[in-house]
Design a protein around this motif. Structure first.
Motif, PDB file in Angstrom:
ATOM      1  N   ASP A 292      43.570  15.257  -1.228  1.00  0.00           N
ATOM      2  CA  ASP A 292      42.442  15.014  -0.323  1.00  0.00           C
ATOM      3  C   ASP A 292      41.093  15.024  -1.030  1.00  0.00           C
ATOM      4  O   ASP A 292      40.054  15.180  -0.395  1.00  0.00           O
ATOM      5  CB  ASP A 292      42.438  16.076   0.800  1.00  0.00           C
ATOM      6  N   VAL A 293      41.103  14.912  -2.349  1.00  0.00           N
ATOM      7  CA  VAL A 293      39.842  14.873  -3.093  1.00  0.00           C
ATOM      8  C   VAL A 293      39.596  13.447  -3.550  1.00  0.00           C
ATOM      9  O   VAL A 293      40.523  12.751  -3.988  1.00  0.00           O
ATOM     10  CB  VAL A 293      39.894  15.839  -4.303  1.00  0.00           C
ATOM     11  N   GLU A 294      38.343  13.030  -3.438  1.00  0.00           N
ATOM     12  CA  GLU A 294      37.967  11.676  -3.854  1.00  0.00           C
ATOM     13  C   GLU A 294      37.813  11.664  -5.384  1.00  0.00           C
ATOM     14  O   GLU A 294      36.720  11.628  -5.908  1.00  0.00           O
ATOM     15  CB  GLU A 294      36.637  11.314  -3.159  1.00  0.00           C
TER      16      GLU A 294
ATOM     17  N   GLY B 134      29.928  14.941 -17.005  1.00  0.00           N
ATOM     18  CA  GLY B 134      30.820  13.786 -16.908  1.00  0.00           C
ATOM     19  C   GLY B 134      32.224  14.128 -16.425  1.00  0.00           C
ATOM     20  O   GLY B 134      33.100  13.264 -16.400  1.00  0.00           O
ATOM     21  N   VAL B 135      32.439  15.393 -16.030  1.00  0.00           N
ATOM     22  CA  VAL B 135      33.768  15.823 -15.564  1.00  0.00           C
ATOM     23  C   VAL B 135      33.705  16.054 -14.053  1.00  0.00           C
ATOM     24  O   VAL B 135      32.788  16.719 -13.565  1.00  0.00           O
ATOM     25  CB  VAL B 135      34.178  17.141 -16.267  1.00  0.00           C
ATOM     26  N   LYS B 136      34.661  15.507 -13.320  1.00  0.00           N
ATOM     27  CA  LYS B 136      34.741  15.777 -11.878  1.00  0.00           C
ATOM     28  C   LYS B 136      35.481  17.092 -11.676  1.00  0.00           C
ATOM     29  O   LYS B 136      36.558  17.288 -12.245  1.00  0.00           O
ATOM     30  CB  LYS B 136      35.485  14.643 -11.176  1.00  0.00           C
TER      31      LYS B 136
ATOM     32  N   LYS C  65      37.491  12.794   2.911  1.00  0.00           N
ATOM     33  CA  LYS C  65      37.926  13.240   1.570  1.00  0.00           C
ATOM     34  C   LYS C  65      36.880  14.213   1.025  1.00  0.00           C
ATOM     35  O   LYS C  65      35.681  14.064   1.282  1.00  0.00           O
ATOM     36  CB  LYS C  65      38.010  12.031   0.627  1.00  0.00           C
ATOM     37  N   ILE C  66      37.364  15.174   0.232  1.00  0.00           N
ATOM     38  CA  ILE C  66      36.454  16.128  -0.420  1.00  0.00           C
ATOM     39  C   ILE C  66      35.848  15.436  -1.643  1.00  0.00           C
ATOM     40  O   ILE C  66      36.573  14.854  -2.451  1.00  0.00           O
ATOM     41  CB  ILE C  66      37.231  17.387  -0.879  1.00  0.00           C
ATOM     42  N   VAL C  67      34.513  15.495  -1.757  1.00  0.00           N
ATOM     43  CA  VAL C  67      33.867  14.854  -2.909  1.00  0.00           C
ATOM     44  C   VAL C  67      33.703  15.905  -4.005  1.00  0.00           C
ATOM     45  O   VAL C  67      33.094  16.954  -3.781  1.00  0.00           O
ATOM     46  CB  VAL C  67      32.482  14.281  -2.518  1.00  0.00           C
TER      47      VAL C  67
ATOM     48  N   PHE D  68      33.948  26.718  -5.055  1.00  0.00           N
ATOM     49  CA  PHE D  68      32.913  25.966  -4.346  1.00  0.00           C
ATOM     50  C   PHE D  68      33.045  26.139  -2.838  1.00  0.00           C
ATOM     51  O   PHE D  68      32.149  25.805  -2.089  1.00  0.00           O
ATOM     52  CB  PHE D  68      33.033  24.461  -4.637  1.00  0.00           C
ATOM     53  N   LEU D  69      34.215  26.579  -2.413  1.00  0.00           N
ATOM     54  CA  LEU D  69      34.500  26.585  -0.972  1.00  0.00           C
ATOM     55  C   LEU D  69      34.403  27.966  -0.347  1.00  0.00           C
ATOM     56  O   LEU D  69      34.216  28.095   0.850  1.00  0.00           O
ATOM     57  CB  LEU D  69      35.902  26.014  -0.714  1.00  0.00           C
ATOM     58  N   ILE D  70      34.583  28.999  -1.168  1.00  0.00           N
ATOM     59  CA  ILE D  70      34.516  30.352  -0.591  1.00  0.00           C
ATOM     60  C   ILE D  70      33.265  31.026  -1.132  1.00  0.00           C
ATOM     61  O   ILE D  70      32.736  30.638  -2.167  1.00  0.00           O
ATOM     62  CB  ILE D  70      35.756  31.207  -0.957  1.00  0.00           C
TER      63      ILE D  70
END
Ligand SMILES: Nc1ncnc2c1ncn2[C@@H]1O[C@H](COP(=O)(O)OP(=O)(O)OP(=O)(O)O)[C@@H](O)[C@H]1O
Ligand SMILES: [Mg+2]
Length: 380
Positions: free
Chosen positions: A231-233, A198-200, A190-192, A206-208
Protein backbone atom coordinates in the motif's frame (compact mmCIF):
# COMPACT_ATOMS: atom_id res chain seq x y z
CA UNK A 1 13.87 -19.55 39.96
CA UNK A 2 16.64 -21.90 40.78
CA UNK A 3 19.18 -22.57 38.04
CA UNK A 4 22.12 -20.17 37.89
CA UNK A 5 21.33 -18.84 34.39
CA UNK A 6 17.79 -17.96 35.40
CA UNK A 7 19.08 -16.29 38.55
CA UNK A 8 21.49 -14.18 36.51
CA UNK A 9 18.71 -13.23 34.10
CA UNK A 10 16.48 -12.34 37.04
CA UNK A 11 19.20 -10.12 38.52
CA UNK A 12 19.77 -8.38 35.18
CA UNK A 13 16.05 -7.78 34.73
CA UNK A 14 15.75 -6.29 38.20
CA UNK A 15 18.16 -3.56 37.12
CA UNK A 16 15.60 -2.31 34.58
CA UNK A 17 13.23 0.17 36.14
CA UNK A 18 9.99 1.32 34.56
CA UNK A 19 10.31 5.13 34.81
CA UNK A 20 6.53 5.49 34.94
CA UNK A 21 6.09 3.44 38.10
CA UNK A 22 9.56 3.53 39.60
CA UNK A 23 9.45 -0.26 40.06
CA UNK A 24 11.76 -2.71 38.34
CA UNK A 25 10.23 -4.87 35.63
CA UNK A 26 10.36 -8.08 37.71
CA UNK A 27 8.81 -6.64 40.86
CA UNK A 28 6.15 -4.93 38.73
CA UNK A 29 5.35 -8.35 37.18
CA UNK A 30 5.89 -6.98 33.71
CA UNK A 31 8.05 -9.97 32.78
CA UNK A 32 6.15 -13.17 32.09
CA UNK A 33 6.68 -16.54 30.52
CA UNK A 34 10.45 -16.65 30.60
CA UNK A 35 11.72 -19.70 28.74
CA UNK A 36 15.34 -20.68 28.35
CA UNK A 37 16.95 -23.41 26.32
CA UNK A 38 20.01 -25.37 27.28
CA UNK A 39 22.02 -23.56 24.59
CA UNK A 40 21.28 -20.12 26.01
CA UNK A 41 18.24 -18.94 24.07
CA UNK A 42 15.92 -16.84 26.15
CA UNK A 43 12.40 -15.85 25.34
CA UNK A 44 10.15 -13.73 27.48
CA UNK A 45 6.99 -11.69 27.38
CA UNK A 46 7.09 -8.07 28.50
CA UNK A 47 3.77 -6.56 29.51
CA UNK A 48 3.70 -2.91 28.48
CA UNK A 49 0.68 -0.72 28.71
CA UNK A 50 0.02 2.29 26.51
CA UNK A 51 1.56 4.70 29.02
CA UNK A 52 4.84 2.80 29.31
CA UNK A 53 8.03 3.82 27.59
CA UNK A 54 8.58 1.71 24.46
CA UNK A 55 12.34 1.78 24.92
CA UNK A 56 11.87 -0.62 27.86
CA UNK A 57 11.63 -3.44 25.29
CA UNK A 58 15.09 -2.66 24.06
CA UNK A 59 16.47 -2.06 27.57
CA UNK A 60 15.17 -5.46 28.69
CA UNK A 61 16.59 -7.18 25.60
CA UNK A 62 19.98 -5.55 26.05
CA UNK A 63 20.07 -6.40 29.78
CA UNK A 64 19.39 -10.08 29.10
CA UNK A 65 21.81 -10.14 26.15
CA UNK A 66 24.52 -8.99 28.54
CA UNK A 67 24.00 -11.97 30.87
CA UNK A 68 26.76 -14.53 30.86
CA UNK A 69 25.57 -17.71 29.10
CA UNK A 70 22.86 -16.03 27.04
CA UNK A 71 23.22 -16.54 23.31
CA UNK A 72 19.99 -15.16 21.93
CA UNK A 73 17.13 -13.14 23.36
CA UNK A 74 13.64 -12.63 22.17
CA UNK A 75 11.35 -10.19 23.92
CA UNK A 76 7.69 -10.29 22.96
CA UNK A 77 5.99 -7.08 24.06
CA UNK A 78 2.33 -7.61 24.91
CA UNK A 79 -0.55 -5.53 26.05
CA UNK A 80 -1.43 -6.53 29.66
CA UNK A 81 -5.18 -6.72 29.00
CA UNK A 82 -4.69 -8.85 25.91
CA UNK A 83 -2.21 -11.05 27.75
CA UNK A 84 -4.65 -11.61 30.62
CA UNK A 85 -7.40 -12.54 28.18
CA UNK A 86 -5.19 -14.92 26.25
CA UNK A 87 -3.72 -16.50 29.37
CA UNK A 88 -7.16 -17.71 30.50
CA UNK A 89 -7.19 -21.48 30.48
CA UNK A 90 -8.72 -22.89 27.34
CA UNK A 91 -9.91 -26.41 26.58
CA UNK A 92 -8.97 -29.13 25.87
CA UNK A 93 -5.80 -29.13 28.05
CA UNK A 94 -5.76 -25.99 30.16
CA UNK A 95 -2.41 -25.25 31.80
CA UNK A 96 -2.67 -25.11 35.60
CA UNK A 97 -3.45 -21.51 36.60
CA UNK A 98 -0.49 -19.76 38.19
CA UNK A 99 -0.90 -16.86 40.60
CA UNK A 100 0.95 -13.83 39.24
CA UNK A 101 4.49 -13.43 40.45
CA UNK A 102 5.00 -16.98 41.68
CA UNK A 103 7.91 -18.84 40.23
CA UNK A 104 7.68 -22.13 38.39
CA UNK A 105 9.96 -24.50 36.63
CA UNK A 106 11.06 -22.99 33.35
CA UNK A 107 9.86 -24.81 30.27
CA UNK A 108 12.52 -25.80 27.81
CA UNK A 109 11.71 -23.89 24.64
CA UNK A 110 12.56 -26.63 22.19
CA UNK A 111 10.41 -29.11 24.07
CA UNK A 112 7.31 -26.90 24.01
CA UNK A 113 4.65 -28.00 21.55
CA UNK A 114 4.81 -25.93 18.39
CA UNK A 115 1.87 -23.53 18.15
CA UNK A 116 -0.43 -24.32 15.28
CA UNK A 117 0.38 -21.87 12.47
CA UNK A 118 -2.48 -20.69 10.34
CA UNK A 119 -2.00 -21.63 6.72
CA UNK A 120 -0.47 -18.68 4.91
CA UNK A 121 -0.97 -17.74 1.30
CA UNK A 122 2.11 -17.95 -0.94
CA UNK A 123 4.34 -14.84 -1.12
CA UNK A 124 3.18 -12.13 -3.51
CA UNK A 125 5.60 -10.75 -6.09
CA UNK A 126 5.48 -6.96 -6.45
CA UNK A 127 7.32 -6.28 -9.70
CA UNK A 128 7.57 -2.53 -8.97
CA UNK A 129 9.77 -3.21 -5.92
CA UNK A 130 12.70 -4.55 -7.91
CA UNK A 131 14.97 -6.76 -5.87
CA UNK A 132 13.88 -7.06 -2.23
CA UNK A 133 16.93 -7.48 0.00
CA UNK A 134 16.67 -8.04 3.76
CA UNK A 135 19.45 -6.78 6.03
CA UNK A 136 19.45 -8.99 9.09
CA UNK A 137 21.57 -10.19 11.99
CA UNK A 138 21.47 -12.68 14.80
CA UNK A 139 22.34 -10.20 17.53
CA UNK A 140 21.07 -6.71 18.19
CA UNK A 141 23.20 -3.61 17.89
CA UNK A 142 25.67 -4.98 15.35
CA UNK A 143 24.97 -2.19 12.85
CA UNK A 144 22.13 -3.38 10.58
CA UNK A 145 20.44 0.01 10.45
CA UNK A 146 23.75 1.78 9.90
CA UNK A 147 24.63 -0.57 7.04
CA UNK A 148 21.14 -0.35 5.53
CA UNK A 149 20.95 3.46 5.52
CA UNK A 150 24.46 3.94 4.16
CA UNK A 151 24.12 1.27 1.50
CA UNK A 152 20.76 2.73 0.44
CA UNK A 153 22.24 6.21 0.12
CA UNK A 154 25.26 4.87 -1.78
CA UNK A 155 23.00 2.96 -4.18
CA UNK A 156 20.88 6.06 -4.82
CA UNK A 157 24.08 7.97 -5.56
CA UNK A 158 24.90 5.41 -8.23
CA UNK A 159 21.60 6.30 -9.85
CA UNK A 160 19.56 3.30 -8.73
CA UNK A 161 15.95 3.75 -7.70
CA UNK A 162 16.12 2.75 -4.05
CA UNK A 163 13.50 2.13 -1.39
CA UNK A 164 14.21 1.54 2.29
CA UNK A 165 11.64 -0.20 4.41
CA UNK A 166 12.19 -0.08 8.15
CA UNK A 167 10.83 -3.44 9.31
CA UNK A 168 12.16 -2.95 12.84
CA UNK A 169 8.63 -2.49 14.08
CA UNK A 170 9.73 -2.71 17.72
CA UNK A 171 12.28 0.10 17.57
CA UNK A 172 12.26 1.92 14.26
CA UNK A 173 15.33 4.17 14.08
CA UNK A 174 15.76 4.65 10.35
CA UNK A 175 13.93 8.03 10.51
CA UNK A 176 16.57 9.38 12.91
CA UNK A 177 19.45 7.96 10.91
CA UNK A 178 18.18 9.59 7.71
CA UNK A 179 17.04 12.80 9.41
CA UNK A 180 13.43 12.55 8.24
CA UNK A 181 10.46 12.75 10.54
CA UNK A 182 7.48 13.92 8.49
CA UNK A 183 4.22 11.99 8.82
CA UNK A 184 3.39 9.95 5.74
CA UNK A 185 0.60 11.46 3.65
CA UNK A 186 -1.95 9.28 1.90
CA UNK A 187 -2.82 10.00 -1.72
CA UNK A 188 -5.15 7.91 -3.90
CA UNK A 189 -5.42 5.40 -1.06
CA UNK A 190 -1.66 4.82 -1.07
CA UNK A 191 0.90 5.82 1.55
CA UNK A 192 3.42 8.28 0.09
CA UNK A 193 6.94 7.47 1.33
CA UNK A 194 9.31 10.10 2.70
CA UNK A 195 12.44 10.79 0.72
CA UNK A 196 15.99 11.36 2.01
CA UNK A 197 19.18 11.54 -0.04
CA UNK A 198 17.32 10.12 -3.03
CA UNK A 199 16.01 7.13 -1.04
CA UNK A 200 12.28 6.50 -0.55
CA UNK A 201 11.71 5.61 3.08
CA UNK A 202 8.87 4.03 5.00
CA UNK A 203 8.97 3.37 8.73
CA UNK A 204 6.54 2.83 11.52
CA UNK A 205 8.50 5.62 13.18
CA UNK A 206 6.67 8.03 10.86
CA UNK A 207 3.29 6.71 11.90
CA UNK A 208 3.50 6.37 15.66
CA UNK A 209 4.46 8.93 18.25
CA UNK A 210 8.11 8.77 19.17
CA UNK A 211 8.60 6.59 22.27
CA UNK A 212 5.12 5.17 22.07
CA UNK A 213 5.13 1.51 23.02
CA UNK A 214 5.44 -0.78 20.08
CA UNK A 215 3.31 -3.74 21.11
CA UNK A 216 2.72 -5.75 18.02
CA UNK A 217 1.67 -9.35 17.97
CA UNK A 218 2.66 -11.59 15.08
CA UNK A 219 -0.47 -11.03 12.96
CA UNK A 220 -0.14 -7.26 13.36
CA UNK A 221 3.51 -7.38 12.31
CA UNK A 222 2.41 -9.29 9.21
CA UNK A 223 -0.21 -6.62 8.52
CA UNK A 224 2.26 -3.75 8.88
CA UNK A 225 4.82 -5.41 6.63
CA UNK A 226 2.23 -6.29 3.99
CA UNK A 227 0.97 -2.71 4.03
CA UNK A 228 4.49 -1.38 3.65
CA UNK A 229 4.98 -3.60 0.60
CA UNK A 230 1.57 -3.29 -1.04
CA UNK A 231 0.00 0.00 0.00
CA UNK A 232 2.97 2.34 -0.39
CA UNK A 233 3.42 4.43 -3.51
CA UNK A 234 6.96 3.18 -4.10
CA UNK A 235 6.82 3.75 -7.85
CA UNK A 236 9.26 1.59 -9.79
CA UNK A 237 12.30 0.62 -7.73
CA UNK A 238 15.48 -1.21 -8.63
CA UNK A 239 16.15 -2.30 -5.05
CA UNK A 240 14.12 -2.34 -1.84
CA UNK A 241 16.34 -2.71 1.23
CA UNK A 242 14.57 -3.96 4.34
CA UNK A 243 16.07 -3.19 7.74
CA UNK A 244 15.08 -6.01 10.08
CA UNK A 245 14.92 -6.22 13.86
CA UNK A 246 17.58 -8.58 15.26
CA UNK A 247 17.03 -12.32 15.40
CA UNK A 248 14.58 -14.56 13.64
CA UNK A 249 11.24 -13.33 14.89
CA UNK A 250 7.89 -12.26 13.52
CA UNK A 251 9.25 -9.56 11.22
CA UNK A 252 11.59 -11.94 9.36
CA UNK A 253 8.88 -14.55 9.08
CA UNK A 254 6.30 -12.01 7.93
CA UNK A 255 8.58 -10.56 5.27
CA UNK A 256 9.38 -13.91 3.67
CA UNK A 257 5.73 -14.93 3.83
CA UNK A 258 4.50 -11.64 2.40
CA UNK A 259 6.70 -11.32 -0.65
CA UNK A 260 9.45 -12.90 -2.65
CA UNK A 261 12.70 -11.87 -0.98
CA UNK A 262 15.59 -12.00 -3.43
CA UNK A 263 18.32 -12.25 -0.87
CA UNK A 264 19.53 -11.49 2.62
CA UNK A 265 22.62 -9.70 3.79
CA UNK A 266 23.79 -10.76 7.21
CA UNK A 267 25.58 -8.26 9.40
CA UNK A 268 27.84 -9.52 12.16
CA UNK A 269 30.60 -8.24 14.39
CA UNK A 270 33.92 -10.09 14.44
CA UNK A 271 33.57 -11.88 17.77
CA UNK A 272 32.72 -15.53 17.55
CA UNK A 273 29.70 -15.37 19.86
CA UNK A 274 28.05 -12.97 17.40
CA UNK A 275 28.89 -15.37 14.58
CA UNK A 276 26.95 -18.22 16.18
CA UNK A 277 23.88 -16.00 16.36
CA UNK A 278 24.37 -14.74 12.83
CA UNK A 279 24.65 -18.28 11.54
CA UNK A 280 21.27 -19.16 13.04
CA UNK A 281 19.78 -16.04 11.45
CA UNK A 282 21.27 -16.92 8.06
CA UNK A 283 20.05 -20.51 8.23
CA UNK A 284 16.51 -19.27 8.81
CA UNK A 285 16.61 -17.44 5.46
CA UNK A 286 18.12 -20.45 3.72
CA UNK A 287 15.43 -22.72 5.14
CA UNK A 288 12.74 -20.62 3.48
CA UNK A 289 14.60 -20.49 0.17
CA UNK A 290 16.04 -16.97 0.48
CA UNK A 291 19.69 -16.95 -0.60
CA UNK A 292 22.23 -15.25 1.63
CA UNK A 293 23.98 -12.81 -0.70
CA UNK A 294 26.89 -12.19 1.60
CA UNK A 295 28.20 -11.12 4.97
CA UNK A 296 29.06 -7.66 6.18
CA UNK A 297 31.45 -7.69 9.10
CA UNK A 298 30.95 -4.46 11.01
CA UNK A 299 33.11 -2.89 13.73
CA UNK A 300 36.00 -4.94 12.32
CA UNK A 301 38.79 -2.80 13.70
CA UNK A 302 39.62 0.62 15.05
CA UNK A 303 42.49 2.60 13.68
CA UNK A 304 44.94 3.92 16.24
CA UNK A 305 44.81 7.65 15.45
CA UNK A 306 48.49 8.11 16.32
CA UNK A 307 50.08 5.19 14.54
CA UNK A 308 47.42 4.27 11.97
CA UNK A 309 47.63 0.66 13.18
CA UNK A 310 44.36 -1.29 13.09
CA UNK A 311 43.26 -2.53 16.53
CA UNK A 312 40.79 -5.46 16.45
CA UNK A 313 38.69 -4.29 19.41
CA UNK A 314 35.97 -6.91 19.00
CA UNK A 315 38.26 -9.77 18.00
CA UNK A 316 38.78 -10.76 14.41
CA UNK A 317 37.91 -13.27 11.77
CA UNK A 318 34.25 -13.75 12.67
CA UNK A 319 32.81 -12.45 9.42
CA UNK A 320 35.15 -14.55 7.31
CA UNK A 321 34.39 -17.60 9.39
CA UNK A 322 30.66 -17.07 8.92
CA UNK A 323 31.08 -16.53 5.17
CA UNK A 324 33.10 -19.75 4.95
CA UNK A 325 30.57 -21.68 6.97
CA UNK A 326 27.72 -20.53 4.72
CA UNK A 327 29.71 -20.68 1.48
CA UNK A 328 28.90 -17.05 0.64
CA UNK A 329 31.13 -14.04 -0.02
CA UNK A 330 32.16 -11.49 2.55
CA UNK A 331 31.00 -8.20 1.09
CA UNK A 332 33.00 -5.87 3.32
CA UNK A 333 34.81 -5.36 6.59
CA UNK A 334 33.56 -2.06 7.99
CA UNK A 335 35.86 -0.55 10.60
CA UNK A 336 34.73 1.33 13.68
CA UNK A 337 34.55 5.01 12.92
CA UNK A 338 33.97 7.46 15.77
CA UNK A 339 31.78 9.68 13.62
CA UNK A 340 29.29 6.95 12.60
CA UNK A 341 27.32 7.36 15.82
CA UNK A 342 27.18 11.12 15.39
CA UNK A 343 26.33 10.79 11.69
CA UNK A 344 23.48 8.43 12.58
CA UNK A 345 22.19 10.74 15.30
CA UNK A 346 22.36 13.77 13.02
CA UNK A 347 20.67 12.02 10.14
CA UNK A 348 23.62 12.50 7.80
CA UNK A 349 24.94 9.05 6.84
CA UNK A 350 28.71 8.61 6.92
CA UNK A 351 28.98 7.79 3.19
CA UNK A 352 27.89 11.39 2.62
CA UNK A 353 29.33 13.19 5.61
CA UNK A 354 32.78 11.57 5.40
CA UNK A 355 33.06 9.72 2.08
CA UNK A 356 36.84 9.38 2.33
CA UNK A 357 36.74 7.37 5.58
CA UNK A 358 37.65 3.69 5.40
CA UNK A 359 34.22 2.82 6.87
CA UNK A 360 32.46 4.75 4.10
CA UNK A 361 34.52 3.04 1.42
CA UNK A 362 33.64 -0.36 2.87
CA UNK A 363 29.94 0.53 2.92
CA UNK A 364 30.11 1.69 -0.69
CA UNK A 365 31.71 -1.66 -1.50
CA UNK A 366 28.57 -3.37 -0.17
CA UNK A 367 26.45 -1.11 -2.37
CA UNK A 368 28.63 -2.01 -5.37
CA UNK A 369 28.05 -5.71 -4.76
CA UNK A 370 24.29 -5.16 -4.61
CA UNK A 371 24.20 -2.84 -7.60
CA UNK A 372 25.46 -5.56 -9.88
CA UNK A 373 22.80 -8.27 -9.96
CA UNK A 374 25.36 -10.55 -11.60
CA UNK A 375 27.57 -10.11 -8.56
CA UNK A 376 24.64 -10.90 -6.31
CA UNK A 377 23.76 -13.96 -8.37
CA UNK A 378 27.30 -15.27 -8.31
CA UNK A 379 27.17 -15.02 -4.55
CA UNK A 380 25.37 -18.34 -4.50
N1 LIG B 1 31.27 0.87 12.14
C1 LIG B 1 30.79 1.55 13.19
N2 LIG B 1 31.59 2.40 13.88
C2 LIG B 1 31.12 3.08 14.96
N3 LIG B 1 29.86 3.00 15.41
C3 LIG B 1 29.02 2.16 14.77
C4 LIG B 1 29.43 1.41 13.62
N4 LIG B 1 28.36 0.69 13.18
C5 LIG B 1 27.34 0.99 14.01
N5 LIG B 1 27.72 1.86 14.96
C6 LIG B 1 26.90 2.41 16.06
O1 LIG B 1 26.46 1.31 16.84
C7 LIG B 1 25.12 1.50 17.29
C8 LIG B 1 24.26 0.33 16.80
O2 LIG B 1 24.17 0.40 15.38
P1 LIG B 1 22.79 0.12 14.62
O3 LIG B 1 21.66 0.85 15.28
O4 LIG B 1 23.04 0.35 13.20
O5 LIG B 1 22.67 -1.44 14.93
P2 LIG B 1 21.43 -2.40 14.70
O6 LIG B 1 21.99 -3.74 14.41
O7 LIG B 1 20.50 -1.82 13.70
O8 LIG B 1 20.76 -2.35 16.14
P3 LIG B 1 19.31 -2.95 16.57
O9 LIG B 1 19.49 -4.43 16.65
O10 LIG B 1 19.08 -2.31 17.90
O11 LIG B 1 18.33 -2.54 15.49
C9 LIG B 1 24.68 2.85 16.73
O12 LIG B 1 24.87 3.82 17.72
C10 LIG B 1 25.63 3.08 15.57
O13 LIG B 1 25.84 4.46 15.33
MG1 LIG C 1 18.46 -1.40 13.83
Amino acid sequence: MTDPLTQRIDRALRSIVNPRTGADVVSAEMVRDIATTTDGKVRLTLLLDARDDATLVRAVRHAVEGVDGVAEVRVDPKDPAEFAARSRPAPPMPPPPRPPGTSRALPVMDAAPAPARPTVPPPVVYPNLGRVIAVSSGKGGVGKSTVTTNVAVALARRGLRVGLMDADVYGPNIPRMLGVDAPLPVANEKIVPNEAFGVKVVSLGFLIERDQPAIWRGPIVMKIITQFLRDVEWGQLDVLLVDMPPGTGDAQLSLVQATQVHGAIIVTTPQLVAVGDALRGARMFERVGVPVLGIVENMSWFENPETGTPIPIFGSGGGDELARELGVPILAHVPLHPRIVQAGDEGNPIVRSDPGAAASKALVQVADAIATPAGAASAR
